[in-house]
Design an enzyme around this catalytic site. Structure first.
Site, PDB file in Angstrom:
ATOM      1  N   ASP A  95      48.566  27.236  22.681  1.00 49.48           N
ATOM      2  CA  ASP A  95      49.600  26.213  22.724  1.00 49.48           C
ATOM      3  C   ASP A  95      49.407  25.292  21.518  1.00 49.48           C
ATOM      4  O   ASP A  95      48.506  25.492  20.699  1.00 49.48           O
ATOM      5  CB  ASP A  95      49.541  25.452  24.049  1.00 49.48           C
ATOM      6  CG  ASP A  95      48.262  24.630  24.172  1.00 49.48           C
ATOM      7  OD1 ASP A  95      47.372  24.767  23.312  1.00 49.48           O
ATOM      8  OD2 ASP A  95      48.145  23.866  25.140  1.00 49.48           O
ATOM      9  N   ASP A 269      52.395  31.731  31.934  1.00 46.65           N
ATOM     10  CA  ASP A 269      50.974  31.366  31.969  1.00 46.65           C
ATOM     11  C   ASP A 269      50.805  30.223  32.957  1.00 46.65           C
ATOM     12  O   ASP A 269      51.739  29.440  33.174  1.00 46.65           O
ATOM     13  CB  ASP A 269      50.475  30.871  30.605  1.00 46.65           C
ATOM     14  CG  ASP A 269      50.832  29.407  30.401  1.00 46.65           C
ATOM     15  OD1 ASP A 269      52.022  29.109  30.183  1.00 46.65           O
ATOM     16  OD2 ASP A 269      49.931  28.532  30.501  1.00 46.65           O
ATOM     17  N   CYS A 307      45.108  44.818  48.926  1.00 45.04           N
ATOM     18  CA  CYS A 307      44.689  44.653  47.529  1.00 45.04           C
ATOM     19  C   CYS A 307      43.574  45.633  47.199  1.00 45.04           C
ATOM     20  O   CYS A 307      42.671  45.860  48.001  1.00 45.04           O
ATOM     21  CB  CYS A 307      44.221  43.218  47.305  1.00 45.04           C
ATOM     22  SG  CYS A 307      43.687  42.894  45.618  1.00 45.04           S
ATOM     23  N   CYS A 309      41.653  45.309  44.344  1.00 42.64           N
ATOM     24  CA  CYS A 309      40.856  44.750  43.250  1.00 42.64           C
ATOM     25  C   CYS A 309      39.360  44.873  43.554  1.00 42.64           C
ATOM     26  O   CYS A 309      38.951  45.148  44.686  1.00 42.64           O
ATOM     27  CB  CYS A 309      41.243  43.302  42.964  1.00 42.64           C
ATOM     28  SG  CYS A 309      40.514  42.056  44.046  1.00 42.64           S
ATOM     29  N   CYS A 312      38.300  42.731  46.578  1.00 48.04           N
ATOM     30  CA  CYS A 312      38.725  43.204  47.900  1.00 48.04           C
ATOM     31  C   CYS A 312      38.078  44.544  48.259  1.00 48.04           C
ATOM     32  O   CYS A 312      37.957  44.878  49.437  1.00 48.04           O
ATOM     33  CB  CYS A 312      40.245  43.280  47.962  1.00 48.04           C
ATOM     34  SG  CYS A 312      40.978  41.624  47.971  1.00 48.04           S
ATOM     35  N   HIS A 338      40.139  37.497  42.107  1.00 47.55           N
ATOM     36  CA  HIS A 338      41.195  38.038  42.979  1.00 47.55           C
ATOM     37  C   HIS A 338      42.556  37.433  42.646  1.00 47.55           C
ATOM     38  O   HIS A 338      43.564  38.145  42.586  1.00 47.55           O
ATOM     39  CB  HIS A 338      40.860  37.795  44.452  1.00 47.55           C
ATOM     40  CG  HIS A 338      42.019  38.099  45.354  1.00 47.55           C
ATOM     41  ND1 HIS A 338      42.331  39.371  45.766  1.00 47.55           N
ATOM     42  CD2 HIS A 338      42.995  37.295  45.869  1.00 47.55           C
ATOM     43  CE1 HIS A 338      43.429  39.344  46.502  1.00 47.55           C
ATOM     44  NE2 HIS A 338      43.847  38.095  46.584  1.00 47.55           N
TER      45      HIS A 338
END
Lengths: 380, 380
Positions: A95, A269, A307, A309, A312, A338
């Protein structure tokens, strides 16, 4: 000279016009719509770069204001730029530093030249201008840089916002002139104008005439309702050229991501996933879950049974709750991991829904399962 | 019934008798000498299990007192034991909780039955006995458990230590009787006796007669000099049976590890590597390095140019310094990771030196390079 940043439209969803595309940067390309994790101080809080790559983050954010103060852009430059400094070889977006500086409301003074302020670390007086922001961002060396803009409050007066938009356009032009590395960094303009359609239109027109390689929509997700935000997107996104990426700044709640994509946004974002994760709240396919609550003390199921991931697949709510209650860093890490995966995976699902031309159906079932259709729905 | 824990001697170093061996547990085996990372609250601070495995940690520690309080051993038991709870499928060792309880000097009262104390979290009155320690440790389900012992100050009076040693022997026998899972957990006895050779001898004799599958030496690294510690090891280690592993508790400085191995020790543990890492200090082949110091702000070399760990392959002193100065968790993680790797890798080198019968030469060159041969050498 080829532009540093290019956009390729792959497909528009039949019913909404939502875009599936690809952004190419000097550090690889990524599919859009994409959620970008935020690494304020050259680190996505608690996350290793390899973990971000594993979950499919093709680009991350970092913050110019914070890096200017610590460690200083000169050190990042000497390190060989932000990619080398932080060991991240894919896309980075910085930014302009403006958002943080303008939020120091008590100590800042805005003039045409730039903004004088006292920094939050030691109170030292500093000065940020379009040219200074560009010098810092060129030194940091991110793939995508943002113009210094003024981000006024959403409910500021029409007259103030009108003047502010005009100044943001002049600052955008000054930044473009000051940009010293167009061959390997792309500078995006930021459309402002609060909730006023004619000012958003003027802002977009000014910036599009400067031919930036990409455009952001700023000044949203600053306290207005989601209905207000969507209303602004409805009339703003169509003002932006179809052959450039469109970035909605500071938005990270799942509903706002989906509704942004439906309105033609490509990039998002937000610090939300890591911030709420550190506080013990996670996003799941069944809605938000405050894992540090006592009722999960003996819950040996994963955070989200839908999930796949790393978290998980390997850890339970009971374990993560225990770690967070005990202030163990690894617990904050698992919750952050997560949540980042959740949003990046959500964008995967959204891209698939664009391919399948069923984005509105996807929205409806996601909103229903998450709880966004309830009265008094939670904000994320 | 086969014992849960067995030790196999592979080789003794020719000049010192230092032992290269292998400890087999119900969750795999590991080579010794070995340094064991400490995961007080069921997490080695900031570290993922996969990272610990990658660096060769075959066994980790966790703390009975802390897990008793949070989350409670009943929750760990319901989770299927500590291995499942924390996603670690290799060896785990739990202490007895005694060391923490005895360190609560102001609020504890020791009797033959056990120790009454107020816990450090909410001041609630609690009671720990050899039987209670065993029940908690059986519920936690670590591969190796420690007997509840009393760990008196090193410079306590002879009379006190004599009584304390006798009680520790009686408690060890009570613990052995209370141990309900001998088929899948091994209980170690802890030799006490401060700096008194006859009391250490009596303690070892008592415990060896109870035929534990392994023995620890406790009551060291509690404020006495390293010369004192080595003197005690010189006369204590030979009292322990050669077919069982020997564990020196709470020791983690590189010099003490090497000097312990030379005196016949097989296992070590300490919070040192993660604790100093979080404070911005790292161990390197050239000695300790306070990476958060200003002089490393523009140092783009790795923490240790002789180190091949993930951190040294990917990150610079300047980056890690920046992260730690900015309170970024990833910086604390990188420093902790490197320090753990350093000690585990040091044990690799020590095992090689035992194979090569040149451990004293290795010691000399390591001490010289680290700075332990200097006058006023740092403690680690």
């Amino acid at each position: 000279m080829a532009p540093a940043i290019t956009y390729r439209l792959i497909k528009e969803e039949k019913h909404t016009g939502a875009r599936l595309g690809e952004v190419t940067t000097p550090h690889g390309s990524f599919l859009t719509p994409m959620f970008m994790p935020v690494g304020t101080l050259a680190s996505v809080k608690s996350m290793a770069p390899e973990e971000l790559k594993d979950m499919g983050a093709g680009i991350i954010l970092s913050n110019t204001y914070h890096l200017w103060l610590r460690p200083g852009e000169n050190i990042v430059k000497k390190a060989g730029g932000l990619h080398k400094f932080m060991n991240w070889d894919q896309g980075i977006l910085t930014d302009s530093g403006g958002f943080q500086v303008f939020s120091l409301a008590d100590t800042r003074n805005i003039t045409e030249e730039g903004v004088t302020f006292k920094n939050h670390l030691n109170g030292a007086k500093m000065f940020l201008s379009p040219e200074k922001a560009m010098q810092i961002e060129n030194d940091l060396g991110a793939d995508i840089m943002m113009s210094l803009d003024e981000c006024p409050p959403f409910f500021e007066s029409y007259d103030y916002v009108k003047k502010s938009v005009a100044r943001t356009s002049r600052w955008a032009e000054r930044g473009l002139k000051a940009h010293s590395r167009p061959e390997d960094q792309g500078l995006f303009g930021i459309v402002q104008g609060a909730g006023f359609q004619d000012l958003r239109t003027q802002s977009a027109k000014d910036l599009v005439s400067l031919d930036f390689p990409g455009y952001a929509i700023g000044g949203l997700s600053v306290g207005e309702s989601k209905a207000e935000m969507n209303r602004v997107l409805d009339f703003t996104t169509p003002l932006l050229p179809g052959n450039k990426p469109r970035y909605l700044m500071g938005v990270g709640s799942p509903d706002a991501l989906i509704d942004g994509v439906i309105r033609g946004i490509d990039m998002f974002d937000c610090v939300l996933p890591t911030r709420i994760g550190r506080n013990g709240t996670v996003m799941t396919s069944h809605g938000r879950l405050v894992v540090k609550n006592a009722k999960y003390a003996e819950d040996f199921t994963p955070l989200d049974d839908n999930c796949n991931c790393y978290v998980c697949r390997n850890y339970t709510r009971a374990y993560i709750r225990h770690l967070i209650k005990a202030d163990e860093m690894f617990g904050l890490h698992l919750a952050s991991y997560h949540n980042l995966y959740f949003l990046i995976h959500l964008m995967n699902q959204v891209r698939q829904a664009i391919m399948d031309d069923n984005l509105l159906e996807f929205r409806e079932s996601f909103f229903e399962a998450y709880g966004f259709n309830k009265e008094k729905a939670k904000n994320f």
